[in-house]
Design an enzyme around this catalytic site. Structure first.
Site, mmCIF file in Angstrom:
data_model
loop_
_atom_site.group_PDB
_atom_site.id
_atom_site.type_symbol
_atom_site.label_atom_id
_atom_site.label_comp_id
_atom_site.label_asym_id
_atom_site.label_seq_id
_atom_site.Cartn_x
_atom_site.Cartn_y
_atom_site.Cartn_z
ATOM 1 N N SER A 163 1.664 -1.047 -5.001
ATOM 2 C CA SER A 163 2.889 -1.829 -5.179
ATOM 3 C C SER A 163 3.919 -1.071 -6.009
ATOM 4 O O SER A 163 3.590 -0.177 -6.790
ATOM 5 C CB SER A 163 2.575 -3.153 -5.879
ATOM 6 O OG SER A 163 1.574 -3.854 -5.198
HETATM 7 N N1 SAH Z 1 -3.455 -3.692 -6.328
HETATM 8 C C1 SAH Z 1 -3.335 -2.536 -5.467
HETATM 9 C C2 SAH Z 1 -2.470 -2.808 -4.265
HETATM 10 C C3 SAH Z 1 -3.316 -3.232 -3.197
HETATM 11 S S1 SAH Z 1 -2.683 -3.478 -1.589
HETATM 12 C C4 SAH Z 1 -2.875 -1.317 -6.208
HETATM 13 O O1 SAH Z 1 -2.560 -1.412 -7.389
HETATM 14 O O2 SAH Z 1 -2.851 -0.244 -5.597
HETATM 15 C C5 SAH Z 1 -3.779 -4.801 -1.158
HETATM 16 C C6 SAH Z 1 -5.224 -4.440 -1.045
HETATM 17 O O3 SAH Z 1 -5.938 -5.640 -0.732
HETATM 18 C C7 SAH Z 1 -5.546 -3.458 0.058
HETATM 19 O O4 SAH Z 1 -6.219 -2.362 -0.465
HETATM 20 C C8 SAH Z 1 -6.431 -4.264 1.013
HETATM 21 O O5 SAH Z 1 -7.423 -3.489 1.645
HETATM 22 C C9 SAH Z 1 -7.029 -5.290 0.069
HETATM 23 N N2 SAH Z 1 -7.556 -6.506 0.707
HETATM 24 C C10 SAH Z 1 -7.068 -7.161 1.791
HETATM 25 N N3 SAH Z 1 -7.827 -8.245 2.068
HETATM 26 C C11 SAH Z 1 -8.822 -8.262 1.153
HETATM 27 C C12 SAH Z 1 -9.942 -9.120 0.918
HETATM 28 N N4 SAH Z 1 -10.189 -10.186 1.694
HETATM 29 N N5 SAH Z 1 -10.764 -8.842 -0.127
HETATM 30 C C13 SAH Z 1 -10.537 -7.762 -0.923
HETATM 31 N N6 SAH Z 1 -9.505 -6.912 -0.744
HETATM 32 C C14 SAH Z 1 -8.655 -7.150 0.277
#
Ligand code: SAH
Length: 232
Positions: free
Chosen positions: A78
């Site tokens: 993000s």
């Molecule tokens: N917080 C992260 C940004 C993540 S983007 C950072 O600081 O980089 C969102 C993430 O959520 C992705 O990596 C995606 O694979 C994950 N995601 C999506 N659905 C999910 C689920 N059901 N359980 C766990 N992770 C999930």
């Protein structure tokens, strides 16, 4: 002052350049004109965590730019402002235990780890979760625990949590996560369709859940169990 010698968009090769770029990021993107992050602990954490260590090497020179960046597998780290804003609105306290759904790069978990006692974070894409775990270990963020799996059902063995943060978009917060939030706890989640969401802050007060829209955002959609029964 040294900061002025790091023009926006230049190639950052030296460690000191990264540190200077990080301070500029805090001043311009978090506290600056039109931005509103004010909690000194959050600003300090953002000034300390090396965001460039959490982005793919070819994109490192953009690590302190005012934008989200791709991290592979169709996912993104993000925008720094969104990370800081969400962190501030979670009201992190040194004794808190926090759950994150969507580890991604591990950057948000690293920022939180500076501010709370323990961070539990779940990632559904195994290679992303493994890489984030290795990066967090390597950089000494020892109070973060990473689990590979679907975050839909939370982390029952470690519940209840003082705060929960979802970093992928859902139409409604999964009920198990609300169940794992302490009374008085805070939960932040991007709620809405895949094209556009509103960041919501939920506060648990006894049986009641207060809910407030706080920022328009765009996150990648949550996958896994949450999609069962959802329209295509
Ligand atoms: N917080 C992260 C940004 C993540 S983007 C950072 O600081 O980089 C969102 C993430 O959520 C992705 O990596 C995606 O694979 C994950 N995601 C999506 N659905 C999910 C689920 N059901 N359980 C766990 N992770 C999930």
């Amino acid at each position: 002052m040294a900061l002025a010698s790091v023009p926006h968009g230049c190639v950052l090769a030296q460690p000191d350049d990264y540190a200077a770029a990080r301070i500029r990021m805090v001043q311009l993107q978090l506290e600056g004109a039109g931005r509103d992050v004010r909690d000194p602990r959050v600003l300090q954490a953002m000034a300390e965590v090396p965001r460039h260590e959490f982005v793919p090497p070819p994109l490192r020179e953009y690590a302190y730019s005012d934008s989200a960046l791709p991290i592979g597998f169709g996912q993104t780290i993000s925008q720094p402002y969104v990370v800081a804003f969400m962190t501030e609105r979670l009201e992190p306290k040194p004794s808190d235990r926090v759950l994150e759904i969507g580890t991604g790069s591990g950057y948000q978990a690293a920022v939180l780890s500076k501010l709370v006692a323990e961070v539990y974070t779940i990632e559904i894409v195994e290679p992303l979760g493994r890489r984030a775990e290795a990066d967090l270990r390597r950089l000494g963020f020892d109070n973060v625990r990473v689990r590979i799996g679907d975050g839909y059902r939370g982390w029952p063995e470690a519940a209840p949590f003082d705060a929960i943060i979802l970093t992928s978009a859902v139409s409604e917060v999964p009920q198990p996560l609300i169940g794992q939030l302490k009374d008085g706890g805070r939960l932040i989640a991007p709620l809405g369709p895949s094209s556009y969401q509103e960041l919501y802050l939920l506060k648990k007060r006894g049986e009641k859940l207060e809910r407030q829209a706080i920022l328009p955002v765009r996150f990648v959609p949550m996958t896994g169990e949450v999609l069962k029964g959802a329209p295509p």
